[in-house]
Scaffold this motif. Structure first.
Motif, PDB file in Angstrom:
ATOM      1  N   LEU A  81       0.829  -1.210   0.000  1.00 29.70           N
ATOM      2  CA  LEU A  81       0.000   0.000   0.000  1.00 29.70           C
ATOM      3  C   LEU A  81       0.860   1.256   0.000  1.00 29.70           C
ATOM      4  CD1 LEU A  81      -2.991  -0.668   2.412  1.00 29.70           C
ATOM      5  CD2 LEU A  81      -3.085  -0.155  -0.030  1.00 29.70           C
ATOM      6  N   ALA A  82       1.929   1.243   0.784  1.00 30.91           N
ATOM      7  CA  ALA A  82       2.799   2.411   0.874  1.00 30.91           C
ATOM      8  C   ALA A  82       3.490   2.714  -0.454  1.00 30.91           C
ATOM      9  CB  ALA A  82       3.841   2.211   1.978  1.00 30.91           C
ATOM     10  N   ARG A  83       3.734   1.702  -1.265  1.00 28.48           N
ATOM     11  CA  ARG A  83       4.315   1.906  -2.596  1.00 28.48           C
ATOM     12  C   ARG A  83       3.256   2.303  -3.613  1.00 28.48           C
ATOM     13  NH1 ARG A  83       9.602   0.623  -4.067  1.00 28.48           N
ATOM     14  NH2 ARG A  83      10.747   0.556  -2.122  1.00 28.48           N
ATOM     15  N   ALA A  84       2.092   1.699  -3.495  1.00 34.18           N
ATOM     16  CA  ALA A  84       1.039   1.905  -4.485  1.00 34.18           C
ATOM     17  C   ALA A  84       0.442   3.311  -4.407  1.00 34.18           C
ATOM     18  CB  ALA A  84      -0.057   0.863  -4.308  1.00 34.18           C
ATOM     19  N   LEU A  85       0.378   3.862  -3.193  1.00 35.23           N
ATOM     20  CA  LEU A  85      -0.307   5.137  -2.969  1.00 35.23           C
ATOM     21  C   LEU A  85       0.633   6.169  -2.360  1.00 35.23           C
ATOM     22  CD1 LEU A  85      -3.345   3.384  -1.364  1.00 35.23           C
ATOM     23  CD2 LEU A  85      -3.362   4.482  -3.612  1.00 35.23           C
ATOM     24  N   THR A  86       0.350   7.427  -2.606  1.00 35.77           N
ATOM     25  CA  THR A  86       1.178   8.481  -2.016  1.00 35.77           C
ATOM     26  C   THR A  86       0.896   8.659  -0.537  1.00 35.77           C
ATOM     27  OG1 THR A  86      -0.410  10.179  -2.685  1.00 35.77           O
ATOM     28  CG2 THR A  86       1.459   9.776  -4.169  1.00 35.77           C
ATOM     29  N   SER A  87      -0.307   8.297  -0.080  1.00 29.94           N
ATOM     30  CA  SER A  87      -0.652   8.435   1.329  1.00 29.94           C
ATOM     31  C   SER A  87      -1.671   7.365   1.724  1.00 29.94           C
ATOM     32  CB  SER A  87      -1.234   9.823   1.622  1.00 29.94           C
ATOM     33  OG  SER A  87      -1.705   9.876   2.949  1.00 29.94           O
ATOM     34  N   VAL A  88      -1.212   6.398   2.499  1.00 29.22           N
ATOM     35  CA  VAL A  88      -2.114   5.354   2.979  1.00 29.22           C
ATOM     36  C   VAL A  88      -3.148   5.935   3.953  1.00 29.22           C
ATOM     37  CG1 VAL A  88      -2.269   3.152   4.215  1.00 29.22           C
ATOM     38  CG2 VAL A  88      -0.454   3.519   2.539  1.00 29.22           C
ATOM     39  N   PRO A  89      -2.756   6.825   4.868  1.00 36.28           N
ATOM     40  CA  PRO A  89      -3.772   7.403   5.758  1.00 36.28           C
ATOM     41  C   PRO A  89      -4.877   8.151   4.998  1.00 36.28           C
ATOM     42  CG  PRO A  89      -1.597   7.798   6.672  1.00 36.28           C
ATOM     43  CD  PRO A  89      -1.405   7.237   5.285  1.00 36.28           C
ATOM     44  N   GLU A  90      -4.514   8.916   3.975  1.00 33.02           N
ATOM     45  CA  GLU A  90      -5.535   9.620   3.188  1.00 33.02           C
ATOM     46  C   GLU A  90      -6.424   8.641   2.437  1.00 33.02           C
ATOM     47  OE1 GLU A  90      -4.011  12.741   0.681  1.00 33.02           O
ATOM     48  OE2 GLU A  90      -2.693  13.465   2.290  1.00 33.02           O
ATOM     49  N   PHE A  91      -5.841   7.572   1.906  1.00 30.46           N
ATOM     50  CA  PHE A  91      -6.624   6.552   1.223  1.00 30.46           C
ATOM     51  C   PHE A  91      -7.582   5.867   2.197  1.00 30.46           C
ATOM     52  CE2 PHE A  91      -7.002   2.124  -0.470  1.00 30.46           C
ATOM     53  CZ  PHE A  91      -7.780   2.432  -1.572  1.00 30.46           C
ATOM     54  N   SER A  92      -7.089   5.542   3.387  1.00 31.48           N
ATOM     55  CA  SER A  92      -7.940   4.927   4.414  1.00 31.48           C
ATOM     56  C   SER A  92      -9.099   5.843   4.774  1.00 31.48           C
ATOM     57  CB  SER A  92      -7.125   4.615   5.672  1.00 31.48           C
ATOM     58  OG  SER A  92      -6.131   3.670   5.393  1.00 31.48           O
ATOM     59  N   ASP A  93      -8.805   7.119   4.927  1.00 29.99           N
ATOM     60  CA  ASP A  93      -9.860   8.094   5.234  1.00 29.99           C
ATOM     61  C   ASP A  93     -10.903   8.148   4.122  1.00 29.99           C
ATOM     62  OD1 ASP A  93      -8.599   8.703   7.608  1.00 29.99           O
ATOM     63  OD2 ASP A  93      -7.732  10.591   6.878  1.00 29.99           O
ATOM     64  N   GLU A  94     -10.426   8.143   2.882  1.00 28.73           N
ATOM     65  CA  GLU A  94     -11.348   8.204   1.738  1.00 28.73           C
ATOM     66  C   GLU A  94     -12.191   6.934   1.653  1.00 28.73           C
ATOM     67  OE1 GLU A  94     -13.222  10.149  -1.448  1.00 28.73           O
ATOM     68  OE2 GLU A  94     -11.974  10.884   0.186  1.00 28.73           O
ATOM     69  N   CYS A  95     -11.588   5.791   1.950  1.00 33.66           N
ATOM     70  CA  CYS A  95     -12.353   4.535   1.976  1.00 33.66           C
ATOM     71  C   CYS A  95     -13.464   4.619   3.014  1.00 33.66           C
ATOM     72  CB  CYS A  95     -11.433   3.348   2.279  1.00 33.66           C
ATOM     73  SG  CYS A  95     -10.395   2.827   0.907  1.00 33.66           S
ATOM     74  N   ARG A  96     -13.139   5.100   4.204  1.00 36.12           N
ATOM     75  CA  ARG A  96     -14.162   5.242   5.254  1.00 36.12           C
ATOM     76  C   ARG A  96     -15.260   6.196   4.806  1.00 36.12           C
ATOM     77  NH1 ARG A  96      -9.842   4.495   8.561  1.00 36.12           N
ATOM     78  NH2 ARG A  96      -9.250   6.670   8.661  1.00 36.12           N
ATOM     79  N   ARG A  97     -14.863   7.316   4.218  1.00 37.70           N
ATOM     80  CA  ARG A  97     -15.833   8.315   3.772  1.00 37.70           C
ATOM     81  C   ARG A  97     -16.797   7.735   2.744  1.00 37.70           C
ATOM     82  NH1 ARG A  97     -17.095  11.947   0.159  1.00 37.70           N
ATOM     83  NH2 ARG A  97     -15.453  11.636  -1.352  1.00 37.70           N
ATOM     84  N   ARG A  98     -16.267   6.870   1.859  1.00 40.13           N
ATOM     85  CA  ARG A  98     -17.084   6.286   0.789  1.00 40.13           C
ATOM     86  C   ARG A  98     -17.748   4.969   1.192  1.00 40.13           C
ATOM     87  NH1 ARG A  98     -15.722   7.961  -4.731  1.00 40.13           N
ATOM     88  NH2 ARG A  98     -14.280   9.712  -4.663  1.00 40.13           N
ATOM     89  N   GLY A  99     -17.460   4.494   2.378  1.00 43.28           N
ATOM     90  CA  GLY A  99     -18.080   3.254   2.845  1.00 43.28           C
ATOM     91  C   GLY A  99     -17.507   2.006   2.210  1.00 43.28           C
ATOM     92  N   VAL A 100     -16.228   2.053   1.839  1.00 42.61           N
ATOM     93  CA  VAL A 100     -15.556   0.907   1.223  1.00 42.61           C
ATOM     94  C   VAL A 100     -14.518   0.386   2.216  1.00 42.61           C
ATOM     95  CG1 VAL A 100     -14.117   0.148  -0.704  1.00 42.61           C
ATOM     96  CG2 VAL A 100     -15.859   1.891  -1.062  1.00 42.61           C
ATOM     97  N   ARG A 101     -14.541  -0.912   2.447  1.00 46.46           N
ATOM     98  CA  ARG A 101     -13.551  -1.492   3.356  1.00 46.46           C
ATOM     99  C   ARG A 101     -12.183  -1.535   2.711  1.00 46.46           C
ATOM    100  NH1 ARG A 101     -16.095  -6.783   4.209  1.00 46.46           N
ATOM    101  NH2 ARG A 101     -13.954  -7.477   4.502  1.00 46.46           N
ATOM    102  N   LEU A 102     -11.156  -1.395   3.533  1.00 49.76           N
ATOM    103  CA  LEU A 102      -9.772  -1.557   3.125  1.00 49.76           C
ATOM    104  C   LEU A 102      -9.169  -2.633   4.008  1.00 49.76           C
ATOM    105  CD1 LEU A 102      -7.200  -0.785   1.606  1.00 49.76           C
ATOM    106  CD2 LEU A 102      -6.872   1.043   3.303  1.00 49.76           C
TER     107      LEU A 102
END
Length: 134
Positions: A81-102
């Motif tokens: 995840l850390a390689r795939a994305l520029t920010s795992v915390p921001e991605f996690s937040d966006e997943c929560r906001r959109r109701g998608v599990r990570l």
């Protein structure tokens, strides 16, 4: 019964890092780990994603979610995840906001010997003879 639809995230990593961390270079094994995890949960992998340093707000990342085609994102582990994305915390937040599990698969990584690493190198290398840049 509806199946839970999974998007498996793998990281693209420069081949020069093969000796440092062969798993991060081996996208096939990364996707296989995600598929094993999904099968173990009774889920179905509907998308295989390959990223390197993608912004968490990139529209392409969310297109299948917005279309109702993905319920869960899974990556083999936090390193991917850390390689795939520029920010795992921001991605996690966006997943929560959109109701998608990570999720992370958290399975054991394959053992790599010199023969396997040589196979990965051959598979991921591109021939350069005759390459005209197009």
């Amino acid at each position: 019964m509806d199946h839970v639809r999974v998007a498996a995230i793998a990281s693209l990593t420069p081949l020069e890092e093969l000796d440092l961390d062969p798993f991060l270079v081996d996208t096939r094994s990364q996707h296989a780990m995600c598929a094993r995890w999904a099968e173990g949960q009774g889920y179905v992998v509907t998308r295989q994603l390959l990223f390197y340093g993608l912004r968490p707000d990139h529209a392409g990342l969310w297109a299948d979610v917005d279309a109702g085609l993905v319920d869960v994102f899974v990556a083999p582990n936090e390193r991917v995840l850390a390689r795939a994305l520029t920010s795992v915390p921001e991605f996690s937040d966006e997943c929560r906001r959109r109701g998608v599990r990570l999720e992370t698969a958290g399975l054991d990584e394959p053992d790599y010997d010199a023969t396997h690493k040589a196979h990965i190198h051959r598979r991921l290398s591109m021939p350069t003879a005759g390459y005209d840049g197009c």
